[in-house]
Design an enzyme around this catalytic site. Structure first.
Site, PDB file in Angstrom:
ATOM      1  N   GLU A  75       0.805  -1.225   0.000  1.00 30.03           N
ATOM      2  CA  GLU A  75       0.000   0.000   0.000  1.00 30.03           C
ATOM      3  C   GLU A  75       0.838   1.275   0.000  1.00 30.03           C
ATOM      4  O   GLU A  75       0.454   2.265  -0.620  1.00 30.03           O
ATOM      5  CB  GLU A  75      -0.980   0.004   1.181  1.00 30.03           C
ATOM      6  CG  GLU A  75      -2.209  -0.879   0.973  1.00 30.03           C
ATOM      7  CD  GLU A  75      -1.964  -2.344   1.304  1.00 30.03           C
ATOM      8  OE1 GLU A  75      -0.852  -2.660   1.758  1.00 30.03           O
ATOM      9  OE2 GLU A  75      -2.889  -3.155   1.112  1.00 30.03           O
ATOM     10  N   HIS A 144     -11.411  -5.003   9.107  1.00 32.78           N
ATOM     11  CA  HIS A 144     -11.980  -4.862   7.758  1.00 32.78           C
ATOM     12  C   HIS A 144     -13.318  -4.128   7.780  1.00 32.78           C
ATOM     13  O   HIS A 144     -14.124  -4.315   6.880  1.00 32.78           O
ATOM     14  CB  HIS A 144     -12.188  -6.236   7.116  1.00 32.78           C
ATOM     15  CG  HIS A 144     -10.932  -6.917   6.666  1.00 32.78           C
ATOM     16  ND1 HIS A 144     -10.032  -7.461   7.533  1.00 32.78           N
ATOM     17  CD2 HIS A 144     -10.424  -7.139   5.420  1.00 32.78           C
ATOM     18  CE1 HIS A 144      -9.027  -7.998   6.860  1.00 32.78           C
ATOM     19  NE2 HIS A 144      -9.237  -7.814   5.569  1.00 32.78           N
TER      20      HIS A 144
END
Lengths: 341, 334
Positions: A75, A144
């Site tokens: 990322e 999440h």
């Protein structure tokens, strides 16, 4: 370069075509890519697989591997790729899949993308769009499921949008890509399959303009993202009791259109702010403080906030349901506000 | 495949007289910019931090002499040398160190954020390792647009312990992008010696993990650095992907500031040994010995540069301060 002021104002019409939230996003992205050769998409499994939420379905077929790039799970390098490419005149769309992963690349978002124009004396802009899926409700548990908009809205230089339905998913995405600043598009996972009216042509929704989703005279409910739908449902419930609530969807949480909120407060004299994120330090606190600063004299009751408790998002469905605010809690909050005056 | 080119040869053949003079001038410009900035800092004239590059000049000069204006670089918090060698003007740089409205960043960036897009200088960076993925993005943009420019990311030995470095190296390798990774290994991550922050002797070994060739060069020898950089740039420009250069070098001043060289974290003997191989002394001795330049010609470079620096400092001191009414300038575009 397209600017927001040039964007056509298109609103859904009665009988217009219906599309799911995720397909509306996909259509807006594809149209923005057709509109501007400089737009490309990079992310983990965005090209070959079409994205874990099918956000990028069919885009590889149309745009090819030059403009649809599958990257390693990295990322920091992914956002950095976007920053460097944006600094060199491209308009990258970088996908972070789950919002929770921004902790891995927060330096590139906060210290690089957001500050580059300012620190370089305005010599460049960073027209980077970061797309990500936020929110609880899928049993995806604590890593999440988060809504971290308050982290990002706190950083000067970033813009943050939270589409509440299919129409705004498309229009805010197009505006994010056309905007010359780094913009984070927070798609909501629970809403991905929800269907709404979506014009077929490309349109942008101006960033920094709130939308009054329902007019009412008794309480102003300022709702972020998925909470807009819950607030509208609560409004139906309260209307049956003779209470009319006004629902305001900021659409963009940074920059935040406080003027629309203040105008509403002057009419209703009562405010409830609701978001999925943890209440402590959330945007509800900021909105409540600004309302107190500017329209305190119009308030008949203290501003009420509804958000998540100070806990990570739980896994078990019964716990998750208790964690996320819903129409019942919003309706209850409105009743409390009305009792306090 | 991963490979290590042999440690660069010390031969100076195939480097023209003009290149040697170019390398020398770039190094003198860095040295004088830095030493004068150090004096200004000691005199209390400059706000903020100052991370001086003195000692490492051969790296910036050697690499930048292999680049074009449209090639992009990302730099470190020790970025003045890269900016000077890439051709950024003294006036804009000193004005920025003074925090003036005429500075390279309009007084918003300071020493650690100097940039000049017209010279492909994509900014010094206050975050260790953060420029690495940004250089990868710049290289991506070049290829996307069908241009043959390359991007160079400068970083220190310490930065190679940062996640962004590894992610950026792997990303450049897997996408086959024209990036040159230049490690300025000065032996210290701030005040921690290399042996205290990694178990490797050669940082270049890290390139192999990403399928990237690497080369180790004497970072005090501008010609050696230049030869390695020329090869890496040609390779990247031709589409052969990224490469890493590790230049073994040394900073003569402290990590930050100019307080002197007597620091407990490194010995006087060590500092003296490296200073005996001053990169500017080395190239001047060689130039005079082989007839590339006369002493008078070399002295003239120092003289001209001193004049240019005196002008730039006077310009900076005479420049207006930023207007606090413009505090919010450039937070956003549009």
């Amino acid at each position: 370069m397209t600017t927001i002021s040039e964007a056509p104002a298109v609103a859904p019409n009665a009988g217009a075509r219906k599309l799911s939230y995720v397909k509306a996003f996909n259509e807006g992205l594809a149209q923005a890519m057709r509109e501007d050769e400089n737009v490309f998409v990079a992310g983990e499994d965005v090209a070959g697989y079409g994205g874990v939420f099918r956000m990028f379905d069919n885009l590889l077929d149309e745009f090819g591997p030059r403009r649809m790039i599958d990257t390693p799970i990295s990322e920091a390098a992914l956002v950095g790729l976007g920053v460097g490419a944006a600094a060199r005149g491209l308009r990258p769309v970088v996908d972070l899949m789950f919002m929770d992963f921004i902790g891995v690349c927060l330096d590139q978002i906060v210290n690089q993308a957001a500050k580059m124009k300012y620190m370089f004396g305005g010599a460049l802009s960073v027209p980077l769009t970061i797309t990500t899926a936020s929110g609880a409700g899928l049993g995806a548990a604590a890593q999440h499921s988060q809504s971290l908009e308050a982290w990002l809205a706190h950083v000067p230089g970033l813009k943050v949008v939270m589409p509440c339905d299919a129409y705004t998913a498309k229009g805010l995405t197009v505006s994010a890509i056309r905007d010359d600043n780094p913009v984070v598009v927070m798609l909501n996972k629970v809403l991905l399959g929800s269907v709404g009216e979506v014009p077929e042509e490309i349109y942008g929704i101006p960033l920094g303009q709130a939308h009054t989703a329902r007019q009412g005279s008794d309480v102003t409910v300022i709702a972020l993202g998925r909470m807009v739908g819950e607030a509208l449902a609560a409004a139906d419930e309260l209307a049956a009791e003779g209470v009319e609530i006004e629902v305001i969807d900021p659409r963009t949480v940074q920059p935040l259109d406080t003027e629309t909120m203040f105008a509403s407060v002057r009419r209703t004299n009562r405010v409830l702010v609701v978001h999925e994120a943890v209440t402590f330090g959330g945007l509800g606190a900021e909105i409540a403080a600004q309302i107190q600063d500017e329209v305190f004299d119009y308030l008949d009751a203290p501003v009420l906030r509804i958000g998540a408790p100070f806990s990570p998002v739980p896994f078990s469905p019964v716990l998750e349901k208790a964690y996320v605010p819903d129409r019942a809690r919003i309706a209850q909050g409105c009743r409390r506000l009305l009792e306090r005056s | 495949m991963a490979q290590r080119a042999s440690t660069a040869s010390k031969k100076t053949t195939q480097v023209s007289t003009q290149v040697v003079k170019d390398l020398h001038e770039r190094m003198v410009r860095i040295r004088l910019f830095e030493t004068e900035a150090g004096k200004l800092m000691e005199a209390g004239k400059l706000p903020g931090f100052l991370h001086l590059y003195v000692g490492q000049e051969a790296v910036a000069a050697g690499v930048m002499a292999a680049l074009r204006d449209d090639d992009q670089i990302t730099s470190t918090h020790r970025g003045h040398g890269h900016a000077v060698a890439k051709g950024v003007g003294f006036r804009a740089m000193y004005a920025e160190l003074y925090g003036r409205a005429t500075g390279a960043c309009l007084g918003r960036g300071g020493s650690m954020h100097i940039n000049d897009l017209s010279r492909g200088m994509l900014g010094a960076n206050g975050i260790v390792g953060a420029g690495v993925p940004i250089a990868v993005g710049a290289a991506f943009a070049a290829r996307y647009k069908g241009e043959d420019s390359v991007a160079v990311s400068f970083f220190g030995d310490g930065a190679t312990n940062i996640g962004a470095w590894h992610e950026g190296a792997n990303m450049a390798a897997i996408l086959g992008l024209p990036v040159i990774f230049v490690c300025e290994n000065n032996g210290y991550a701030e005040f921690t010696p290399q042996s205290g922050h990694m178990l490797l002797t050669d940082v270049a070994d890290r390139a192999a993990a990403y399928g990237m060739p690497s080369v180790i060069v004497d970072g005090m020898d501008a010609v050696a650095v230049h030869r390695a950089a020329t090869e890496a740039v040609a390779r990247a420009r031709a589409g052969a992907g990224p490469m890493m250069i590790e230049a073994k070098t040394y900073r003569f001043f402290d990590h930050q500031g100019v307080k002197g060289l007597r620091h407990p974290y490194r010995s006087d003997e060590e500092v003296a040994e490296w200073k005996s191989r001053d990169p500017i002394d080395l190239i001047e001795a060689r130039a005079v010995a082989d007839g590339t330049a006369t002493r008078a010609e070399l002295d003239d470079v120092w003289r001209r540069t001193r004049e240019e620096i005196a002008d730039a400092i006077a310009y900076a001191e005479a420049s207006p301060l930023p207007d606090p009414a413009d505090l919010l300038l450039n937070v956003y575009s549009g």
